[in-house]
Design a protein around this motif. Structure first.
Motif, PDB file in Angstrom:
ATOM      1  N   PRO A  28      12.348   6.956  -6.783  1.00  0.00           N
ATOM      2  CA  PRO A  28      11.095   6.775  -6.050  1.00  0.00           C
ATOM      3  C   PRO A  28      11.061   5.453  -5.312  1.00  0.00           C
ATOM      4  O   PRO A  28      11.595   4.450  -5.780  1.00  0.00           O
ATOM      5  N   TRP A  29      10.416   5.490  -4.170  1.00  0.00           N
ATOM      6  CA  TRP A  29      10.278   4.299  -3.340  1.00  0.00           C
ATOM      7  C   TRP A  29       9.192   3.422  -3.921  1.00  0.00           C
ATOM      8  O   TRP A  29       8.135   3.873  -4.325  1.00  0.00           O
ATOM      9  N   LEU A  30       9.433   2.118  -4.004  1.00  0.00           N
ATOM     10  CA  LEU A  30       8.456   1.163  -4.498  1.00  0.00           C
ATOM     11  C   LEU A  30       8.036   0.236  -3.369  1.00  0.00           C
ATOM     12  O   LEU A  30       8.865  -0.213  -2.580  1.00  0.00           O
ATOM     13  N   ASP A  31       6.775  -0.022  -3.288  1.00  0.00           N
ATOM     14  CA  ASP A  31       6.227  -0.835  -2.208  1.00  0.00           C
ATOM     15  C   ASP A  31       6.566  -2.311  -2.466  1.00  0.00           C
ATOM     16  O   ASP A  31       6.119  -2.909  -3.436  1.00  0.00           O
ATOM     17  N   GLU A  32       7.343  -2.898  -1.602  1.00  0.00           N
ATOM     18  CA  GLU A  32       7.819  -4.261  -1.817  1.00  0.00           C
ATOM     19  C   GLU A  32       6.751  -5.316  -1.586  1.00  0.00           C
ATOM     20  O   GLU A  32       6.896  -6.475  -1.968  1.00  0.00           O
ATOM     21  N   HIS A  33       5.626  -4.928  -0.957  1.00  0.00           N
ATOM     22  CA  HIS A  33       4.602  -5.918  -0.638  1.00  0.00           C
ATOM     23  C   HIS A  33       3.706  -6.235  -1.833  1.00  0.00           C
ATOM     24  O   HIS A  33       2.953  -7.188  -1.800  1.00  0.00           O
ATOM     25  N   HIS A  34       3.738  -5.403  -2.880  1.00  0.00           N
ATOM     26  CA  HIS A  34       2.813  -5.613  -3.989  1.00  0.00           C
ATOM     27  C   HIS A  34       3.291  -6.725  -4.894  1.00  0.00           C
ATOM     28  O   HIS A  34       4.461  -6.800  -5.256  1.00  0.00           O
ATOM     29  N   SER A  35       2.352  -7.568  -5.253  1.00  0.00           N
ATOM     30  CA  SER A  35       2.664  -8.645  -6.188  1.00  0.00           C
ATOM     31  C   SER A  35       2.667  -8.076  -7.602  1.00  0.00           C
ATOM     32  O   SER A  35       2.117  -7.012  -7.858  1.00  0.00           O
ATOM     33  N   PRO A  36       3.290  -8.792  -8.564  1.00  0.00           N
ATOM     34  CA  PRO A  36       3.324  -8.282  -9.932  1.00  0.00           C
ATOM     35  C   PRO A  36       1.940  -8.053 -10.527  1.00  0.00           C
ATOM     36  O   PRO A  36       1.791  -7.226 -11.419  1.00  0.00           O
ATOM     37  N   GLY A  37       0.930  -8.772 -10.044  1.00  0.00           N
ATOM     38  CA  GLY A  37      -0.404  -8.610 -10.602  1.00  0.00           C
ATOM     39  C   GLY A  37      -1.114  -7.351 -10.144  1.00  0.00           C
ATOM     40  O   GLY A  37      -2.134  -6.984 -10.698  1.00  0.00           O
ATOM     41  N   GLU A  38      -0.634  -6.679  -9.104  1.00  0.00           N
ATOM     42  CA  GLU A  38      -1.300  -5.495  -8.591  1.00  0.00           C
ATOM     43  C   GLU A  38      -0.673  -4.234  -9.174  1.00  0.00           C
ATOM     44  O   GLU A  38       0.420  -4.235  -9.726  1.00  0.00           O
ATOM     45  N   GLU A  56      -2.012  14.804   1.649  1.00  0.00           N
ATOM     46  CA  GLU A  56      -2.453  14.131   2.873  1.00  0.00           C
ATOM     47  C   GLU A  56      -3.381  12.961   2.551  1.00  0.00           C
ATOM     48  O   GLU A  56      -3.258  11.872   3.134  1.00  0.00           O
ATOM     49  N   ASP A  57      -4.320  13.184   1.625  1.00  0.00           N
ATOM     50  CA  ASP A  57      -5.260  12.112   1.265  1.00  0.00           C
ATOM     51  C   ASP A  57      -4.545  10.961   0.575  1.00  0.00           C
ATOM     52  O   ASP A  57      -4.823   9.781   0.838  1.00  0.00           O
ATOM     53  N   ALA A  58      -3.615  11.302  -0.324  1.00  0.00           N
ATOM     54  CA  ALA A  58      -2.879  10.250  -1.035  1.00  0.00           C
ATOM     55  C   ALA A  58      -2.007   9.450  -0.077  1.00  0.00           C
ATOM     56  O   ALA A  58      -1.891   8.217  -0.202  1.00  0.00           O
ATOM     57  N   ALA A  59      -1.391  10.132   0.896  1.00  0.00           N
ATOM     58  CA  ALA A  59      -0.545   9.434   1.865  1.00  0.00           C
ATOM     59  C   ALA A  59      -1.372   8.469   2.713  1.00  0.00           C
ATOM     60  O   ALA A  59      -0.944   7.342   2.999  1.00  0.00           O
ATOM     61  N   LYS A  60      -2.564   8.888   3.111  1.00  0.00           N
ATOM     62  CA  LYS A  60      -3.425   8.016   3.914  1.00  0.00           C
ATOM     63  C   LYS A  60      -3.867   6.804   3.097  1.00  0.00           C
ATOM     64  O   LYS A  60      -3.858   5.664   3.592  1.00  0.00           O
ATOM     65  N   LEU A  61      -4.262   7.034   1.840  1.00  0.00           N
ATOM     66  CA  LEU A  61      -4.645   5.920   0.978  1.00  0.00           C
ATOM     67  C   LEU A  61      -3.486   4.947   0.798  1.00  0.00           C
ATOM     68  O   LEU A  61      -3.658   3.727   0.812  1.00  0.00           O
ATOM     69  N   LEU A 108       4.721   7.338  11.783  1.00  0.00           N
ATOM     70  CA  LEU A 108       4.580   6.543  10.567  1.00  0.00           C
ATOM     71  C   LEU A 108       3.769   7.301   9.514  1.00  0.00           C
ATOM     72  O   LEU A 108       4.131   7.342   8.341  1.00  0.00           O
ATOM     73  N   GLN A 109       2.689   7.930   9.949  1.00  0.00           N
ATOM     74  CA  GLN A 109       1.869   8.703   9.024  1.00  0.00           C
ATOM     75  C   GLN A 109       2.641   9.883   8.445  1.00  0.00           C
ATOM     76  O   GLN A 109       2.532  10.195   7.248  1.00  0.00           O
ATOM     77  N   GLN A 110       3.439  10.528   9.294  1.00  0.00           N
ATOM     78  CA  GLN A 110       4.242  11.650   8.822  1.00  0.00           C
ATOM     79  C   GLN A 110       5.288  11.190   7.803  1.00  0.00           C
ATOM     80  O   GLN A 110       5.559  11.871   6.805  1.00  0.00           O
ATOM     81  N   THR A 111       5.852   9.994   8.033  1.00  0.00           N
ATOM     82  CA  THR A 111       6.829   9.448   7.086  1.00  0.00           C
ATOM     83  C   THR A 111       6.187   9.217   5.727  1.00  0.00           C
ATOM     84  O   THR A 111       6.762   9.567   4.685  1.00  0.00           O
ATOM     85  N   PHE A 112       4.985   8.643   5.738  1.00  0.00           N
ATOM     86  CA  PHE A 112       4.289   8.424   4.470  1.00  0.00           C
ATOM     87  C   PHE A 112       3.942   9.749   3.801  1.00  0.00           C
ATOM     88  O   PHE A 112       4.039   9.876   2.578  1.00  0.00           O
ATOM     89  N   ARG A 113       3.541  10.754   4.588  1.00  0.00           N
ATOM     90  CA  ARG A 113       3.171  12.047   4.007  1.00  0.00           C
ATOM     91  C   ARG A 113       4.379  12.708   3.358  1.00  0.00           C
ATOM     92  O   ARG A 113       4.301  13.207   2.230  1.00  0.00           O
TER      93      ARG A 113
END
Length: 480
Positions: A28-38, A56-61, A108-113
């Motif tokens: 699974p892909w992990l978001d590199e922008h998140h700090s350890p506290g989030e 679709e809703d989860a991808a937008k969020l 970009l939205q399609q990639t996230f979806r």
């Protein structure tokens, strides 16, 4: 396709048959922008998958969350490096790009979806291992960081108090699963969440029942060692499974006609923990009766030491002997207990309240407690325990206008003065060993019944004052 006719050289072994291999290893892909506290992106998505959030809703969020994290990162860099740093220009352009319309933004939205769809498939493949936690860390098909796997397991087995409160009205039978839509409607929680919690409880209950010894083991320890549940979560499951195992009569919280509707899931978990600690486990009780505020941590520490779900047989048998001993000389022992308790409470209750207690509450409560204790050996009577405490202890206290603290004072007096009754104190050499155990059994019984009754009075009395619920500070913190 490794081989087949036309796919290999003539005469080779592979020309006679074909073999198809379908192997998928997902990282699974992990978001590199998140700090350890989030919250990590994986756990964020897992929570939405558990809640049946559409892809679709989860991808937008997820996209919005990533853009917000990037914007915060840009602000932190600007504060550190200065507004003119060239790296900030690139980061600001990427954030602006995510909010623009057009083909690039749609891509970009399609990639996230699509990536979110991959995560949904990943979670579906992982679910069978979550249902068997011992296999979760050993499997290699669904790879994820150990911390993320631990977090997903804890979220998968979490118990929401409002859902469990409605489940306690039912049995952990296959037929009950068909009625989960009623539970979902009653508590306003998704159907899938209700079914998952029911399935988890039923799966664990069946695993215990399939064992040769059943529940006659260290249940909390088994939940920690075999099901790999965190200690606080294992304590919740221990108490809830005990309530289901005993089959107590518990009215629905959504039914206003039920007297039990004032009692929340946290209350029944407290009742279960105190029963397990002092009626199942043969342990001497504290001397003060309360609604549990000062016992929450101690009760959780006791649960790993509790073996089985059956009441202490010697305690149950002794409570029958206690009733027989008290009623053997008609009412003289009860009259003496009433007199002793009146003197004990003289400095604790106002004179007017003491007269009301002496005339209407003390004797009836003492007789009711003797009967409830003597009937614990009968399974049907034991299932009525909470109803009996409510009708025979709490209602008379309400009629007399007693507070929960005043009821605790009365019950403590009944518990302490019992040993001064003539059947136990008249012997010149002091009470015999059997009499000493009768006194201890009475204290164990009164302490548990008293704590439950005091907690009930706090809830039911509050309901009668037209308040929807007690403030969070007026009752002990819940283990939930």
């Amino acid at each position: 396709l490794l081989g087949g006719k036309g796919g290999s050289a003539p005469g080779s072994p592979m020309s006679e048959y074909s073999v198809a291999l379908e192997v998928v290893v997902s990282d699974p892909w992990l978001d590199e922008h998140h700090s350890p506290g989030e919250d990590k992106d994986l756990l964020f998505l897992f929570g939405h998958w558990l809640a049946s959030t559409p892809v679709e809703d989860a991808a937008k969020l997820r996209l919005d969350r990533s853009l917000l994290a990037a914007r915060r990162h840009a602000e932190e860099l600007e504060a550190t490096l200065g507004a003119g740093d060239p790296r900030l220009h690139v980061l600001r352009r990427s954030v602006a790009f995510g909010h623009q319309a057009g083909e690039d933004a749609a891509l970009l939205q399609q990639t996230f979806r699509r990536d979110t769809e991959d995560h949904w498939r990943f979670f579906e493949g992982l679910e069978r291992y979550l249902q068997q936690p011992a296999l979760l860390e050993q499997q290699g098909l669904c790879r994820a960081p150990a911390g993320a796997l631990h977090g997903m397991k804890e979220r998968y087995y979490e118990l929401r108090s409002e859902v469990v409160r409605e489940l306690l009205v039912k049995k952990l039978a296959a037929a009950s699963r068909k009625n989960m839509d009623d539970v979902a409607d009653a508590v306003g929680v998704g159907l899938r969440t209700c079914r998952r919690m029911f399935d988890n409880l039923r799966r664990i209950a069946l695993a215990f029942e399939d064992q040769k010894q059943g529940y006659q083991c260290f249940v909390h320890r088994t939940l920690v060692d075999t099901w790999l549940l965190p200690t606080p979560l294992a304590a919740q499951y221990t108490c809830v499974l005990f309530l289901f195992h005993c089959g107590f009569k518990i009215g629905s919280m959504s039914s206003r006609r039920s007297r039990m509707s004032a009692l929340r899931c946290e209350d029944f978990v407290f009742f279960a923990s105190v029963l397990l600690s002092f009626w199942v486990q043969p342990a001497p009780p504290p001397s003060s009766i309360s609604d549990g505020e000062d016992m929450a941590a101690e009760l959780l520490d006791r649960l790993p030491l509790v073996a089985g779900f059956e009441l202490d047989k010697r305690l149950v048998a002794t409570l029958r002997d206690v009733k027989a001993q008290i009623f053997s000389d008609k009412d003289s022992a009860l009259q003496q207990l009433q007199h002793l308790c009146r003197g004990d409470m003289a400095n604790s209750l106002p004179a007017q309240k003491l007269r009301a207690v002496d005339a209407r509450v003390l004797r009836s409560v003492a007789k009711a407690l003797l009967s409830i204790g003597a009937n614990l050996a009968q399974a049907k009577e034991f299932r009525d325990l909470f109803e009996d405490l409510l009708a025979k202890i709490v209602d008379p206290a309400l009629d007399a206008g007693l507070s929960s603290a005043e009821l605790a004072t009365i019950l403590e007096a009944i518990m302490k003065q019992f040993s001064r009754l003539d059947p136990f104190a008249s012997s010149s050499g002091g009470p015999s060993r059997q009499q000493q155990y009768m006194i201890l059994a009475w204290k164990r019984f009164i302490f548990v019944a008293g704590c439950c009754a005091v907690r009930m009075l706090a809830r039911v009395g509050n309901r009668q004052q037209h308040s929807p619920s007690l403030s969070r500070g007026s009752l002990p913190p819940s283990p939930w």
